[in-house]
Design an enzyme around this catalytic site. Structure first.
Site, PDB file in Angstrom:
ATOM      1  N   SER A 274       0.833  -1.197   0.000  1.00 46.51           N
ATOM      2  CA  SER A 274       0.000   0.000   0.000  1.00 46.51           C
ATOM      3  C   SER A 274       0.875   1.257   0.000  1.00 46.51           C
ATOM      4  CB  SER A 274      -0.954  -0.044   1.197  1.00 46.51           C
ATOM      5  OG  SER A 274      -2.026   0.843   1.025  1.00 46.51           O
TER       6      SER A 274
ATOM      7  N   ASP B 130      -9.475  -6.139  -4.568  1.00 45.07           N
ATOM      8  CA  ASP B 130      -9.030  -4.957  -3.816  1.00 45.07           C
ATOM      9  C   ASP B 130     -10.023  -3.812  -4.031  1.00 45.07           C
ATOM     10  OD1 ASP B 130      -7.712  -2.802  -2.648  1.00 45.07           O
ATOM     11  OD2 ASP B 130      -5.740  -3.392  -3.408  1.00 45.07           O
TER      12      ASP B 130
ATOM     13  N   HIS C   1      -7.520  -5.896  -0.341  1.00 49.02           N
ATOM     14  CA  HIS C   1      -6.345  -5.039  -0.194  1.00 49.02           C
ATOM     15  C   HIS C   1      -5.383  -5.557   0.878  1.00 49.02           C
ATOM     16  CE1 HIS C   1      -4.053  -1.350  -0.611  1.00 49.02           C
ATOM     17  NE2 HIS C   1      -4.134  -1.134   0.688  1.00 49.02           N
TER      18      HIS C   1
END
Length: 337
Positions: free
Chosen positions: A148, A278, A306
């Site tokens: 991320s 995601d 995610h």
């Protein structure tokens, strides 16, 4: 049953009752303390040791296991509002003789937080470079992993300090434009239009908002007790002001597409792992990276969101190990040729 034996059972029962009552009290009254104890125990069980490193007046907090050897060390960069312990679920499935380093990102957990610091993606990459130099991790090129926000930083790091790394793993990285808006991006647009940007979905302040965030980040539906949700919120609330400042910094024009702007400079063999479902950062970002980085290996995980590190830790660990083994085999073939 004589009196002595009765007394023995009473004492034994009392001895067992104390830790049981303490656990129940912690679970019901101080769930945040229980969460901290949980991470402490898990670190100890996996052999991860916590250390601090200083760069002038700046302090980095990190955990590590193993020592540098013939195989590359692995440095792991966590995502927005997380901490070094988020990697424990993957560490569990990695060999104990690998040298692993998990660092708290700038401003997070035990690493220095300062209003004067530069929290842009470029600024964070510079800080991580300082950390790497502090612990002399770059004596030999190492494998860099980021997820991320940490994936955005890792990609920029690989572009800016190519001599430091031998290979790169990006897990659902931020910093890329997308042709398809994710659920999260749509939510942000709605909040901007209604001028309620203070209600950022990734910064929960109630157990209900925490449950919504978990649903947003995970395809797998975890059944989390209300007390644990409250504990997770209690741990985060003191840091929410910083998280808001950080979030606005990393979605600013300076940082929003940092990885995209730097991906053509990435020369190290790169692995991209992305959850197909995601809802935070759309999976189409994987093809963007694949088209720009020459030696790019893409793995799309079905039925995964995610939070790849939490949802599919064993699979993620195995993919990283297989990627490193492949690179080692290619390197050996080159030497023999």
């Amino acid at each position: 049953m004589d009196l002595d034996m009765l007394n023995m059972f009473v004492i034994a029962g009392g001895t067992l009752a104390i830790p049981i009552l303490a656990f129940v009290a912690s679970f019901l009254l101080w769930p945040s303390a229980l969460i901290r104890i949980y991470y402490w125990y898990w670190r100890r069980a996996l052999g991860m040791q916590v250390r601090y490193a200083n760069y002038n007046d700046y302090q980095f907090c990190y955990s590590y296991r193993g020592r540098p050897g013939y195989r590359p060390s692995i440095l792991m960069l966590h995502g927005f509002s997380a901490h070094k312990d988020m990697w424990l679920s993957i560490v569990k499935f990695l060999p104990k003789n690998l040298h692993l380093v998990c660092v708290d990102m700038p401003g997070h957990e035990g690493t220095t937080r300062s209003d004067l610091d530069d929290y842009s993606i470029s600024g964070q990459a510079k800080r991580i470079h300082q950390f790497v130099e502090c612990i002399k991790l770059n004596r030999k090129p190492f494998h860099l992993v980021g997820t991320s926000m940490g994936g955005n930083v890792a990609g920029v790091y690989a572009a800016q300090y190519p001599e430091d790394i031998c290979s790169l793993t990006l897990i659902c990285p931020a910093g890329l434009p997308s042709t398809t808006d994710s659920k999260f991006i749509k939510q942000l647009r709605e909040l901007q239009e209604s001028r309620r940007i203070d209600r950022i979905p990734l910064i929960p302040s109630t157990p209900e908002e925490m449950a919504d965030m978990l649903k947003l980040c995970s395809y797998v539906r975890f059944k989390v007790p209300q007390q644990i949700l409250q504990g997770l919120v209690d741990v985060r609330i003191p840091h929410n002001e910083f998280y808001r400042k950080l979030f606005l910094e990393i979605v600013d024009e300076k940082s929003r597409h940092s990885l995209h702007e730097n991906m053509s400079k990435i020369k190290a063999p790169t692995q991209v792992i992305w959850g197909k479902q995601d809802q935070v950062l759309d999976v189409s970002g994987a093809s963007v990276l694949a088209s720009a980085i020459p030696d790019c290996h893409v793995y799309i995980l079905e039925n995964c969101g995610h939070s790849v590190v939490v949802e599919r830790p064993r699979k993620t660990a195995n993919l990283i190990l297989e990627f490193l083994a492949l690179l080692h085999s290619i390197d050996n073939n080159k030497k023999q040729a």
